[in-house]
Design a protein around this motif. Structure first.
Motif, PDB file in Angstrom:
ATOM      1  N   ALA A  47      39.259  68.215  11.335  1.00  0.00           N
ATOM      2  CA  ALA A  47      38.124  68.307  10.747  1.00  0.00           C
ATOM      3  C   ALA A  47      38.060  68.764   9.583  1.00  0.00           C
ATOM      4  CB  ALA A  47      37.590  69.467  11.707  1.00  0.00           C
ATOM      5  N   HIS A  48      39.298  69.734   8.744  1.00  0.00           N
ATOM      6  CA  HIS A  48      39.181  69.880   7.528  1.00  0.00           C
ATOM      7  C   HIS A  48      39.465  68.694   6.724  1.00  0.00           C
ATOM      8  CE1 HIS A  48      40.540  74.037   8.289  1.00  0.00           C
ATOM      9  NE2 HIS A  48      39.516  73.977   8.084  1.00  0.00           N
ATOM     10  N   VAL A  49      40.173  66.982   7.406  1.00  0.00           N
ATOM     11  CA  VAL A  49      40.578  66.400   6.586  1.00  0.00           C
ATOM     12  C   VAL A  49      38.962  65.303   6.919  1.00  0.00           C
ATOM     13  CG1 VAL A  49      41.294  63.656   6.449  1.00  0.00           C
ATOM     14  CG2 VAL A  49      42.475  65.398   7.158  1.00  0.00           C
ATOM     15  N   ILE A  50      38.165  65.439   7.152  1.00  0.00           N
ATOM     16  CA  ILE A  50      36.755  65.298   7.009  1.00  0.00           C
ATOM     17  C   ILE A  50      35.914  65.547   6.460  1.00  0.00           C
ATOM     18  CG2 ILE A  50      34.301  64.580   8.353  1.00  0.00           C
ATOM     19  CD1 ILE A  50      36.469  64.294  11.168  1.00  0.00           C
ATOM     20  N   ARG A  51      36.069  66.782   6.727  1.00  0.00           N
ATOM     21  CA  ARG A  51      35.140  67.843   5.066  1.00  0.00           C
ATOM     22  C   ARG A  51      35.910  67.129   3.929  1.00  0.00           C
ATOM     23  NH1 ARG A  51      34.650  71.410   9.101  1.00  0.00           N
ATOM     24  NH2 ARG A  51      36.178  72.871   7.930  1.00  0.00           N
ATOM     25  N   ARG A  52      37.273  67.273   3.484  1.00  0.00           N
ATOM     26  CA  ARG A  52      37.741  67.060   2.351  1.00  0.00           C
ATOM     27  C   ARG A  52      37.652  65.565   1.733  1.00  0.00           C
ATOM     28  NH1 ARG A  52      42.489  69.251   4.326  1.00  0.00           N
ATOM     29  NH2 ARG A  52      43.593  67.283   4.606  1.00  0.00           N
ATOM     30  N   MET A  53      37.496  64.796   2.226  1.00  0.00           N
ATOM     31  CA  MET A  53      36.694  62.687   2.142  1.00  0.00           C
ATOM     32  C   MET A  53      35.442  62.691   2.131  1.00  0.00           C
ATOM     33  SD  MET A  53      38.540  61.010   5.456  1.00  0.00           S
ATOM     34  CE  MET A  53      37.935  59.892   4.899  1.00  0.00           C
ATOM     35  N   GLY A  54      34.568  64.191   2.111  1.00  0.00           N
ATOM     36  CA  GLY A  54      33.933  64.367   1.377  1.00  0.00           C
ATOM     37  C   GLY A  54      31.635  63.646   2.245  1.00  0.00           C
ATOM     38  N   VAL A  55      32.602  63.477   3.883  1.00  0.00           N
ATOM     39  CA  VAL A  55      31.404  63.097   4.816  1.00  0.00           C
ATOM     40  C   VAL A  55      31.652  64.359   5.689  1.00  0.00           C
ATOM     41  CG1 VAL A  55      31.011  61.968   7.256  1.00  0.00           C
ATOM     42  CG2 VAL A  55      32.952  61.314   5.039  1.00  0.00           C
ATOM     43  N   GLU A  56      29.999  64.842   5.971  1.00  0.00           N
ATOM     44  CA  GLU A  56      29.013  65.799   6.174  1.00  0.00           C
ATOM     45  C   GLU A  56      28.593  65.716   7.358  1.00  0.00           C
ATOM     46  OE1 GLU A  56      30.090  69.436   4.914  1.00  0.00           O
ATOM     47  OE2 GLU A  56      30.477  67.755   2.880  1.00  0.00           O
ATOM     48  N   GLY A  57      28.400  66.933   8.334  1.00  0.00           N
ATOM     49  CA  GLY A  57      27.959  66.255   9.763  1.00  0.00           C
ATOM     50  C   GLY A  57      28.059  65.269  10.742  1.00  0.00           C
ATOM     51  N   VAL A  58      29.454  64.605  10.786  1.00  0.00           N
ATOM     52  CA  VAL A  58      30.944  64.322  11.273  1.00  0.00           C
ATOM     53  C   VAL A  58      31.759  65.300  11.823  1.00  0.00           C
ATOM     54  CG1 VAL A  58      31.823  62.658  11.915  1.00  0.00           C
ATOM     55  CG2 VAL A  58      29.450  62.605  10.565  1.00  0.00           C
ATOM     56  N   THR A  59      31.789  64.824  12.847  1.00  0.00           N
ATOM     57  CA  THR A  59      32.627  65.237  14.272  1.00  0.00           C
ATOM     58  C   THR A  59      33.481  64.804  14.770  1.00  0.00           C
ATOM     59  OG1 THR A  59      32.106  65.532  16.296  1.00  0.00           O
ATOM     60  CG2 THR A  59      31.146  67.584  14.897  1.00  0.00           C
ATOM     61  N   VAL A  60      35.372  65.641  14.874  1.00  0.00           N
ATOM     62  CA  VAL A  60      36.049  64.762  15.617  1.00  0.00           C
ATOM     63  C   VAL A  60      35.776  63.538  16.455  1.00  0.00           C
ATOM     64  CG1 VAL A  60      38.443  64.617  16.188  1.00  0.00           C
ATOM     65  CG2 VAL A  60      38.150  65.673  13.985  1.00  0.00           C
ATOM     66  N   HIS A  61      35.302  64.997  17.273  1.00  0.00           N
ATOM     67  CA  HIS A  61      34.814  63.742  18.533  1.00  0.00           C
ATOM     68  C   HIS A  61      33.790  63.520  18.693  1.00  0.00           C
ATOM     69  CE1 HIS A  61      35.119  64.778  23.042  1.00  0.00           C
ATOM     70  NE2 HIS A  61      34.209  64.638  23.346  1.00  0.00           N
ATOM     71  N   GLY A  62      32.974  63.369  17.842  1.00  0.00           N
ATOM     72  CA  GLY A  62      31.783  62.632  17.563  1.00  0.00           C
ATOM     73  C   GLY A  62      32.467  60.710  17.959  1.00  0.00           C
ATOM     74  N   PHE A  63      33.900  60.902  16.971  1.00  0.00           N
ATOM     75  CA  PHE A  63      34.284  59.268  16.782  1.00  0.00           C
ATOM     76  C   PHE A  63      34.189  58.796  18.369  1.00  0.00           C
ATOM     77  CE2 PHE A  63      35.485  60.724  12.655  1.00  0.00           C
ATOM     78  CZ  PHE A  63      35.163  59.516  11.886  1.00  0.00           C
ATOM     79  N   ARG A  64      34.014  59.146  19.425  1.00  0.00           N
ATOM     80  CA  ARG A  64      34.466  58.618  20.719  1.00  0.00           C
ATOM     81  C   ARG A  64      33.352  58.088  20.888  1.00  0.00           C
ATOM     82  NH1 ARG A  64      37.827  60.779  24.980  1.00  0.00           N
ATOM     83  NH2 ARG A  64      36.017  60.228  26.599  1.00  0.00           N
TER      84      ARG A  64
END
Length: 390
Positions: A314-331
């Motif tokens: 989740a920290h990786v996603i935030r560091r990439m500047g992507v907001e409002g997305v969860t890891v589980h949401g990729f399913r």
């Protein structure tokens, strides 16, 4: 920032000087040839140094682990030098939160008949609360509790609530055993409810997903991010696995001859063994992790013998500047793409997600797990992610 610059050979042959390994860890070699480790960090406008021990007692791997633990404490607002001193004094004057947590788990684990829940509890009391474990249990205050909960609270609400409950239980246990006095800083009603936002009751049912049209761009950006957590996230997306399934993956579960990842039923939500076909990019990720293998876990965490933290991706996603997305949401991203962009049958997509088949007729008709069709589906998913779409 580059990290893990040092090698065992470099450490062994280094002459007098100071050698950075990255992330604040340094090897110091004196004129006499003695070697020791220090951790440098920023704290209230200063750059203090924390000694981690002599090379005779502390290996390169141990020093990295200690530095990462100290770094995590700094991020949580805890001065690792103060925490270390407090921990030493606690050996005489009292017990640390970690001591109390371990004693609590030992006293209660026989009540956890479910092996998966028992393991979740153990991880919550070790890895998830690692930043406050060195603190004397009678000094754990509201800010210390919040330092653990805030990173989890909005990203993984269900986990955050469970961790809060466990911290509260440990502190109650400590109070009963006269290890601390006063109110419980992890109490929700009348205390933390005024400091943390209430969770949407729907949060457990739906995870924010990235629209599949944006997935190729995200994936291309992700490929340029270095580290264990980015590779774990890439692996998770490509296999459409749940977070816990991916982070708990151990090398013994992989059959490289058959190009299969066999997840035992004890680690599956549906308590049924699940076979995942390994496509070329996933095999490349595994080969990369194998070259740096330090654990039975494919994606090792900062603490020896433990997997990567569930919030690391989740920290990786935030560091990439992507907001409002969860890891589980990729399913969900994967499932939407399957339905809108492919002609694969619904049951193949559901099987790829390890979903149970609700229709008894359909379940009876499809007795296998559609492995070959799923291999073709996952190949198509990887091809889609590797191609930029307008």
């Amino acid at each position: 920032m580059a990290y893990q610059r040092l090698t065992a050979a470099k450490v062994r042959t280094a002459g007098p000087g100071v050698y950075p390994d990255g992330l604040g860890l340094y090897l110091c070699v004196s004129d006499s040839g003695s070697k020791s480790w220090i951790y440098r960090f920023s704290w209230q406008g200063r750059r203090p140094e924390m000694g981690l021990g002599s090379l005779i007692d502390v290996s390169l791997a141990d020093a990295r682990e200690a530095a990462l633990e100290a770094r995590r404490q700094v991020k949580a607002g805890i001065n690792p030098i103060d925490a270390k001193r407090a921990s030493k004094s606690a050996g005489v004057a009292g017990k640390t939160f970690g001591d109390a947590a371990d004693a609590f788990f030992a006293a209660k684990q026989s009540e956890y008949s479910n092996a998966k829940y028992r393991e979740m509890t153990r991880l919550a009391l070790t890895r998830t609360v690692a930043a406050i474990r060195p603190l004397p249990v009678d000094r754990v205050d509201t800010e210390a509790v919040l330092s653990v909960l805030r990173p989890l609270w909005l990203e993984t609400p269900k986990t955050a609530r469970r961790v809060r409950e466990k911290i509260e239980a440990v502190l109650d246990y400590a109070s009963v055993h006269k290890l601390r006095e006063g109110d419980n800083p992890a109490r929700w009603r009348g205390h933390l409810e005024h400091l943390l936002p209430r969770h949407d009751k729907r949060a457990n049912g739906h995870h924010a997903a990235l629209p599949y049209k944006d997935a190729p761009g995200f994936f291309a950006q992700l490929g340029g991010v270095e580290g264990v957590a980015p590779r774990a996230l890439e692996f998770t997306i490509l296999t459409a696995a749940r977070t816990g399934e991916a982070l708990g993956a151990q090398w013994a579960e992989f059959d490289f001859d058959e190009k299969l990842w066999v997840i035992p039923k004890g680690r599956m939500k549906g308590a049924k063994e699940h076979r995942v076909p390994l496509i070329p990019r996933v095999l490349e990720i595994l080969e990369e992790m194998q070259r740096h293998r330090v654990s039975d876990y494919v994606f090792p965490g900062r603490n020896r013998g433990q997997p990567l933290s569930h919030i690391a991706m989740a920290h990786v996603i935030r560091r990439m500047g992507v907001e409002g997305v969860t890891v589980h949401g990729f399913r969900s991203t994967f499932r939407d793409w399957c339905g809108d962009c492919t002609k694969f049958p619904r049951d193949v997509a559901e099987s790829a997600l390890a979903h149970s088949i609700r229709s008894e007729v359909e379940a009876a008709y499809r007795r296998g797990d559609a492995l070959q069709k799923r291999r073709e589906l996952m190949d198509a998913w990887a091809d889609y992610l590797g191609t930029q779409h307008e």
